[in-house]
Each structure stands twice: as structure tokens, then as C-alpha cells.
Enzyme design. Structure first.
Site, PDB file in Angstrom:
ATOM      1  N   LYS A  98       0.220   2.244 -19.422  1.00 13.35           N
ATOM      2  CA  LYS A  98      -0.755   1.252 -19.897  1.00 13.35           C
ATOM      3  C   LYS A  98      -2.139   1.766 -19.544  1.00 13.35           C
ATOM      4  O   LYS A  98      -2.385   2.142 -18.397  1.00 13.35           O
ATOM      5  CB  LYS A  98      -0.472  -0.092 -19.223  1.00 13.35           C
ATOM      6  CG  LYS A  98      -1.632  -1.065 -19.162  1.00 13.35           C
ATOM      7  CD  LYS A  98      -1.147  -2.439 -18.747  1.00 13.35           C
ATOM      8  CE  LYS A  98      -2.176  -3.197 -17.926  1.00 13.35           C
ATOM      9  NZ  LYS A  98      -1.679  -4.524 -17.496  1.00 13.35           N
TER      10      LYS A  98
ATOM     11  N   ASP B 127      -4.680  -2.321 -22.533  1.00 11.73           N
ATOM     12  CA  ASP B 127      -5.044  -3.642 -22.006  1.00 11.73           C
ATOM     13  C   ASP B 127      -6.568  -3.767 -22.039  1.00 11.73           C
ATOM     14  O   ASP B 127      -7.273  -2.991 -21.390  1.00 11.73           O
ATOM     15  CB  ASP B 127      -4.525  -3.787 -20.565  1.00 11.73           C
ATOM     16  CG  ASP B 127      -4.794  -5.164 -19.970  1.00 11.73           C
ATOM     17  OD1 ASP B 127      -5.402  -6.015 -20.651  1.00 11.73           O
ATOM     18  OD2 ASP B 127      -4.397  -5.398 -18.808  1.00 11.73           O
TER      19      ASP B 127
ATOM     20  N   ASP C 136      -2.034 -12.124 -21.449  1.00  9.26           N
ATOM     21  CA  ASP C 136      -2.063 -12.097 -19.984  1.00  9.26           C
ATOM     22  C   ASP C 136      -2.933 -13.282 -19.545  1.00  9.26           C
ATOM     23  O   ASP C 136      -2.423 -14.392 -19.324  1.00  9.26           O
ATOM     24  CB  ASP C 136      -2.611 -10.742 -19.512  1.00  9.26           C
ATOM     25  CG  ASP C 136      -2.827 -10.623 -18.009  1.00  9.26           C
ATOM     26  OD1 ASP C 136      -2.644 -11.616 -17.294  1.00  9.26           O
ATOM     27  OD2 ASP C 136      -3.202  -9.530 -17.523  1.00  9.26           O
TER      28      ASP C 136
HETATM   29  O1  OSB Z   1      -4.984  -7.194 -16.505  1.00 11.15           O
HETATM   30  O2  OSB Z   1      -3.081  -6.576 -15.849  1.00 11.15           O
HETATM   31  C1  OSB Z   1      -4.280  -6.741 -15.622  1.00 11.15           C
HETATM   32  C2  OSB Z   1      -5.179  -5.333 -12.180  1.00 11.15           C
HETATM   33  C3  OSB Z   1      -6.040  -6.314 -11.742  1.00 11.15           C
HETATM   34  C4  OSB Z   1      -6.328  -7.383 -12.550  1.00 11.15           C
HETATM   35  C5  OSB Z   1      -5.769  -7.470 -13.818  1.00 11.15           C
HETATM   36  C6  OSB Z   1      -4.891  -6.506 -14.271  1.00 11.15           C
HETATM   37  C7  OSB Z   1      -4.623  -5.400 -13.435  1.00 11.15           C
HETATM   38  C8  OSB Z   1      -3.772  -4.287 -13.844  1.00 11.15           C
HETATM   39  C9  OSB Z   1      -3.105  -3.490 -12.755  1.00 11.15           C
HETATM   40  O3  OSB Z   1      -3.613  -3.939 -14.983  1.00 11.15           O
HETATM   41  C10 OSB Z   1      -1.669  -3.782 -12.666  1.00 11.15           C
HETATM   42  C11 OSB Z   1      -1.057  -3.195 -11.404  1.00 11.15           C
HETATM   43  O4  OSB Z   1      -0.741  -2.017 -11.397  1.00 11.15           O
HETATM   44  O5  OSB Z   1      -0.902  -3.935 -10.410  1.00 11.15           O
HETATM   45 MG    MG Z   2      -3.808  -7.545 -18.201  1.00 14.03          MG
END
Ligand code: OSB
Ligand code: MG
Length: 381
Positions: free
Chosen positions: A161, A189, A239
Site C-alpha cells: 500500500k 491510500d 477508512d
Molecule cells: O490511513 O491507514 C491509514 C497510519 C496512520 C494513520 C492512518 C493510516 C496509517 C497507515 C499505516 O496507513 C498503517 C500501519 O502500518 O500501521
Molecule cells: Mg487509510
């Protein structure tokens, strides 16, 4: 089940490297560990709120405030038989899902220890191992991004991702496809960085054959996501927009997404996460377990949740070494074979605490018993 004492600790932990998304850069992990005591056992949870209200309105500070003024006194005042009652008890309090979740997670862990079963088993998970992916932040250069993708593919991760934002979207995705081809499972994302005005650009993302695009539009939107989904071949995954099973129902009903990222913290706990999982399963919407740069305790809870049957897409549940040189649990989380993490079978969340490290990292802590926790508010209906 017996609950006699609750304690929170604020911990700041170095990250191996800053993690950049469209909303900013996280440089240090700042979190609350909650311990719930009863029946000679201790259950533990980890908060996922960010230090700034940029992913959602919650912060480490608001979590502390909610815990001490409301959630801990309310919980200590109740007798519960099962952890699934906690979210119902907290339901009259608006939002503050990450604060609710850290306490609820600790109660689930305590319950599974008191009943001598794994947390995954207590939740109803059936998978013996879970398939995992990795989330890569916005990098200083495309070359650095491609290097990271290569490293994580070599480590065995089964989903890549990448974070995107206006100005960092088509070129990095093209570079990854050029270098690794179209067979690697790739997704993007956006963390809400676009609007429908960007629809021409968003449609161009279809050419990369992504597994999905996560949260392209506003954090509080589902309507525009439905409009966008109607114009895209690439599935949209929500999300930020999903805080409850009710949000999920509405998003599915209007066609705002084809996939959902479930985060325990964002939805207020394991019970609500399970409800979302079940509803999605009924509607043939696959789910996967999101991450919030968790340290070991939160990571282990995510692994337990991801053992439920409809978690059919690899989650952001990478190994401890993704973000930390040393984790607050022992052993740390590792890929047991390329692309997979074994779901622990021992009672509770499945790991021991690295108390030595926690002791070094604690900034502040406070504990409450039934007598010491004061209520600032009494509910009358
Ligand atoms: O949007 O998924 C997200 C980290 C901090 C806040 C939001 C997100 C994220 C990540 C990291 O994408 C996911 C991870 O490896 O913990
Ligand atoms: Mg996200």
C-alpha cells in the site's frame, strides 16, 4: 467478570523513520496503554489516537481526558458478564471511539485470560495465520519509494500500500508498475486528499489495476465516494468515513465502497469491529485490518481480529520491525513465513509485555479503583 483496578500509562516511543501521509508526518509513537485488573489477571489495550487531531478529531490527550473523566469511572461502576457489554455501556457517549476502544480492548484481553482462551478464540476468529501487507508512506523521492517496495516484497509482504496525495500519485504508481509489473498486489491510500474536482485524475488511477483506492475523498463523506465509485473500475475502500456498523450499512447501501478497512480504534472497539465484519460478510464486501503504526499490544489485538473469516485481504498488520527497533512485547511480531503471521494460541493477546522497555518509556501514569474513580457526570436515562 471481575474488574477491580484500571491503570493508564502514556508512552512515547521512537519510530525507526518518520511516516508521512497526505496529512503530515508522524515522527514519534505517542500512545496510551491501559491495564484492566481482575481475578488475578491483567488485560491490556493500546490507543491509536495520533498526537495531533489530523487523522480524526481524537488525540492522545483527548483519550486521557475521556478515560479519566468518563470511561474509567463508568466502567468501574458496572458489573459486566462479558466484554461485548462494554460498547453498549459506552454508547451514550458521543464518538471518542479511540478512547472507548483502548479500554474495551483491555477488557477483551482480560476476559480471554480469565477464561483461559486466546483473544482470537474469544473473538470468534478461526484462521491459524493471517496474510499481511505493508503500508509505505510518502517518500522523499520515487527512487527511495521503489527501493522500499523492493525491500518489503523481498521480506514477503503480500500487499503493497502506498500513500498518495496531489502531486504524488500517478508518477510513483507508474514507477512501481514499471519496475515490478502488474502482478504485485498494489493499492493506494489518499487519506482524504482529493475532491470530486479531481475526478479526471482519479479516473486515471484505473490504468494501474490497483487492488483498491483507500479513502480518496473527505474524511466525513460517503455521498461523493458513491458518485466516484460509479465512475471508477478500481474498488474504493473506506477508512476514515466508517465509525460504526451503521456507517457501514449506509455506505454499502449507497454504493460508496466495495471494500472496508476495519480499525478497532476508529470504530470504538472489538465488538463494533466484529459487527462491521459480520455485516460486510453478509453483503460480500471483503474487509481487511488497517493499522495506525501500532506498537506490539495494538498489533497483537489486530492480529487476533484479523483471524475472523471475512478478513480475506492482507492487512496493514506488518511485523514489529516495520516501525520499531525494539517492541513493547516479547517476542516481537514477526512474519512466521513469508507473507504470514501466526495467530497466537496462548491465553489473552498472546505475548508478554517488555516491562523493562515500557518502564523506560513511560511519561505519566495513573491508576483507579472503584473507590478512587470519581464521576463527573451521572446519567439519568
Ligand atoms: O490511513 O491507514 C491509514 C497510519 C496512520 C494513520 C492512518 C493510516 C496509517 C497507515 C499505516 O496507513 C498503517 C500501519 O502500518 O500501521
Ligand atoms: Mg487509510
Amino acid at each position: 467478570m471481575e474488574i477491580t483496578k484500571i491503570k493508564w500509562q502514556r508512552i512515547k516511543m521512537p519510530l525507526k523513520a518518520p511516516f508521512e501521509t497526505s496529512f503530515g508526518k508522524v515522527v514519534k509513537k505517542d500512545m496510551i496503554l491501559v491495564r484492566v485488573y481482575g481475578g488475578g489477571k491483567v488485560g491490556i489495550g493500546e490507543s491509536v489516537a495520533m498526537p495531533y487531531p489530523i487523522y480524526s478529531e481524537e488525540t492522545t490527550g483527548t483519550v486521557i481526558n475521556m478515560l479519566e473523566e468518563f470511561l474509567i469511572p463508568i466502567l468501574l461502576d458496572k458489573e459486566i458478564q462479558h466484554p461485548s457489554e462494554v460498547s453498549e455501556i459506552f454508547s451514550f457517549i458521543r464518538r471518542n471511539n479511540m478512547a472507548k476502544a483502548v479500554l474495551e480492548m483491555a477488557v477483551w484481553d482480560l476476559y480471554s485470560k480469565q477464561t483461559n482462551q486466546s483473544l482470537a478464540g474469544a473473538i470468534g476468529g478461526t484462521s491459524k495465520e493471517i496474510e499481511v501487507g505493508v503500508s509505505i508512506g510518502i517518500e522523499p523521492t520515487i527512487e527511495k519509494l521503489v527501493e522500499k517496495v523492493e525491500r518489503f516484497l523481498d521480506e514477503g509482504y503480500r500487499k503493497i500500500k502506498v500513500k498518495i496525495k496531489p502531486g504524488w500519485d500517478l508518477a510513483p504508481l507508474q514507477a512501481i508498475r514499471d519496475r515490478f509489473g502488474y502482478s504485485i498486489p498494489l493499492m493506494a491510500d489518499a487519506n482524504s486528499a482529493y475532491t470530486l474536482d479531481d475526478i479526471d485524475l482519479l479516473k486515471q488511477l484505473d490504468q494501474f489495476h490497483l487492488l483498491m483506492i483507500e479513502q480518496p475523498l473527505a474524511h466525513d463523506d460517503i455521498i461523493d465516494h458513491a458518485k466516484l465509485q460509479a465512475e471508477l473500475v478500481t474498488p474504493i475502500c473506506l477508512d476514515e468515513s466508517i465509525h460504526s456498523v451503521e456507517d457501514t450499512r449506509k455506505a454499502i447501501e449507497i454504493g460508496a465502497c466495495k471494500i472496508i478497512n476495519i480499525k478497532v480504534g476508529r470504530v470504538g472497539g472489538i465488538t463494533e469491529a466484529k459487527k462491521i465484519h459480520d455485516l460486510c460478510e453478509q453483503h460480500n464486501i471483503p474487509v481487511w485490518c488497517g493499522g495506525m503504526l501500532e506498537a506490539g499490544v495494538g498489533r497483537a489485538h489486530n492480529i487476533a481480529l484479523a483471524s475472523l473469516a471475512n478478513f480475506t485481504i492482507p492487512g496493514d498488520t506488518s511485523a514489529s520491525s516495520r516501525y520499531f527497533n525494539e517492541d513493547i512485547i516479547v517476542p516481537e511480531v514477526t512474519l512466521t513465513r513469508p507473507g504470514f503471521i501466526t495467530v497466537p494460541e496462548k491465553p489473552g493477546f498472546g505475548f508478554d509485555l517488555n516491562e523493562h522497555l515500557i518502564g523506560q518509556l513511560v511519561l505519566n501514569e495513573k491508576e483507579y479503583t472503584k473507590d478512587s474513580a470519581e464521576k463527573a457526570f451521572i446519567r439519568t436515562n
